[in-house]
Design a protein around this motif. Structure first.
Motif, PDB file in Angstrom:
ATOM      1  N   ASP A 119       0.835  -1.207   0.000  1.00  0.00           N
ATOM      2  CA  ASP A 119       0.000   0.000   0.000  1.00  0.00           C
ATOM      3  C   ASP A 119       0.866   1.252   0.000  1.00  0.00           C
ATOM      4  O   ASP A 119       0.636   2.196  -0.773  1.00  0.00           O
ATOM      5  N   LYS A 122       2.600   1.635  -3.500  1.00  0.00           N
ATOM      6  CA  LYS A 122       1.700   2.088  -4.566  1.00  0.00           C
ATOM      7  C   LYS A 122       1.364   3.572  -4.416  1.00  0.00           C
ATOM      8  O   LYS A 122       1.310   4.309  -5.404  1.00  0.00           O
ATOM      9  N   ARG A 123       1.146   4.000  -3.167  1.00  0.00           N
ATOM     10  CA  ARG A 123       0.863   5.424  -2.952  1.00  0.00           C
ATOM     11  C   ARG A 123       2.077   6.281  -3.301  1.00  0.00           C
ATOM     12  O   ARG A 123       1.943   7.371  -3.883  1.00  0.00           O
ATOM     13  N   ASP A 126       2.297   6.495  -7.081  1.00  0.00           N
ATOM     14  CA  ASP A 126       1.292   7.435  -7.595  1.00  0.00           C
ATOM     15  C   ASP A 126       1.749   8.873  -7.389  1.00  0.00           C
ATOM     16  O   ASP A 126       1.579   9.727  -8.276  1.00  0.00           O
ATOM     17  N   LYS A 127       2.319   9.145  -6.219  1.00  0.00           N
ATOM     18  CA  LYS A 127       2.807  10.495  -5.939  1.00  0.00           C
ATOM     19  C   LYS A 127       3.931  10.873  -6.900  1.00  0.00           C
ATOM     20  O   LYS A 127       3.981  12.002  -7.414  1.00  0.00           O
TER      21      LYS A 127
END
Length: 457
Positions: A119, A122-123, A126-127
């Motif tokens: 998690d 992935k965050r 994305d950032k």
């Protein structure tokens, strides 16, 4: 030693002196289709990641060669927005707080929970993707509003060319530009220079076909006083004058064969000697060669050196001819007409639909240069004199366009005309076309139209 290659997709680099940690995380990420690379030497990674690298770093804190906090600080100097996730086997709240203050994206304790680290990863990815996309958009915006040459158009060929140009702006690679006469080869070369870090130094252009063969060597390399008859003082050559900046060798195909050997030597050694001198001058320079001919065919005919071609065409930018980017013609004409209107202090009268159709039906053998000249005549002499005998008489749509392409072309043309007539006013354009605001914005986005292009200064 693992070699980090340039990559197209986003990647996770895992830095841990315990190899099994990297292996476990690689396998975990592989199941999620996330590209991952594991290394054990943090000093190596600190020297390899550059400012716009598309990825994130996950690093252990306690490593003998370089601890994770020190690595974090080094990476942040390279790119302050790079997400770095730190791992530690010691639950230390003070250390975690210190790491977050220094810019760590997150701090995870070992043994870690697989779902949690996935998690966080992935965050962080994305950032990173959002950060790089925003940087790209900012660069594109700056390139459009900055003074100097601009590459206008939204046709597929121009978009592809602009994307390639943006990729190589600040690379040290020499570049080959291919394009027909009048397509804008010098403009692309100037764009490359003006939007690169070399823009504080000189941009020097030389047409290899316009200089007599007995003078071109001294023009390029320079000459000492008395090097040959007629040289009574030192001459600085184009290579030396462009040092630190950019040198454009236009019509490179016209370079004499004897000179091509010396040119290749200068390009490979990055050193030049003035004629009559034995002292080499180091060069920090980007060389851009431009041609309107097929150099590979000239090589096969023995008229151009194959090794020089290999040296010059590391990156090749192909400028599409105007007949292959017809959707850009109205915007380009308007751009040139506005420049002429300001230069000659003449009012700019908008084209009518029939005149626009004539423009887009013509094959433009002289390309953008021909279009620019027509726009200047249009402003100076009026539409009747400008169009008389200069363009094809037929006004039908080009036969290579499908029905859908014709419909989209007319739609785009009408929106451009309305924006131009209303000087970029969205409100007035909505009223003229009887379109809701959202519909107008959607269509402008579809055709890559920016109201700022139609605002008269």
């Amino acid at each position: 030693m693992t070699q980090i290659q340039d990559i197209n997709n986003y990647q996770v680099i895992i830095v841990d002196d315990e190899p099994h940690i990297g292996i476990v995380l690689q396998q975990l990420f592989k199941l999620e289709n996330i590209s991952a690379l594991a290394i054990t030497n943090p000093q190596y990674i600190a020297n390899q990641i550059s400012a716009n690298w598309p990825g994130i770093v996950i690093s252990d804190v306690n490593m003998p060669q370089l601890d994770g906090l020190s690595l974090l600080q080094q990476l942040k100097k390279q790119d302050s927005d790079l997400p770095v996730v730190l791992l530690t086997g010691f639950g230390d709240i003070a250390m975690a707080v210190d790491a977050l203050k220094k810019g760590a994206y997150d701090f995870i304790e070992k043994p870690f929970n697989n779902e949690h680290i996935l998690d966080v990863t992935k965050r962080a990815l994305d950032k990173r993707a959002l950060t790089l996309e925003n940087r790209k958009l900012k660069r594109e915006l700056e390139s459009h509003i900055a003074p100097g040459p601009r590459i206008l158009g939204s046709s597929p060929g121009v978009m592809k060319m602009r994307h390639l140009i943006d990729q190589v702006l600040d690379t040290p690679a020499d570049i080959m530009i291919e394009g027909e006469t009048g397509a804008g080869k010098e403009l692309v070369a100037r764009y490359l220079h003006d939007h690169s870090y070399r823009n504080k130094a000189n941009f020097v252009a030389i047409n290899c076909g316009a200089i007599p063969e007995n003078l071109i060597e001294s023009e390029l390399f320079g000459a000492e006083s008395g090097a040959f008859t007629g040289i009574d003082k030192r001459r600085i050559g184009k290579f030396e004058y462009a040092n630190g900046g950019t040198l454009l060798l236009d019509e490179i195909e016209s370079t004499p064969m004897a000179l091509q050997v010396k040119l290749l030597r200068v390009l490979e050694d990055r050193k030049v000697e003035r004629l009559g001198s034995n002292t080499p001058i180091n060069l920090d320079i980007r060389v851009i060669a431009a041609t309107k001919l097929n150099l590979q065919q000239l090589c096969e005919e023995g008229k151009f050196r194959q090794d020089l071609l290999y040296r010059l065409n590391l990156v090749t930018i192909v400028i599409p001819p105007l007949r292959d980017r017809r959707e850009d013609i109205p915007l380009l004409f308007l751009h040139f007409a506005r420049i002429a209107s300001a230069r000659y202090h003449k009012a700019l009268i908008a084209l009518n639909p029939q005149q626009t159709m004539v423009l887009t039906s013509h094959d433009w053998p002289g390309n953008v240069r021909e279009l620019r000249n027509l726009a200047e005549r249009y402003v100076l002499l009026g539409a009747e004199a400008a169009f008389a005998g200069n363009l094809d008489s037929h006004t039908t749509m080009h036969t290579s366009m499908s029905l859908q392409q014709r419909v989209e072309f007319f739609e785009r043309m009408l929106i451009e005309e309305a924006l131009s007539h209303n000087k970029g006013s969205i409100k007035l354009t909505m009223e003229q076309l009887e379109l809701p605001r959202k519909t107008l914005y959607d269509k402008m986005r579809k055709f890559d139209l920016d109201r700022k292009q139609f605002i008269e200064s």
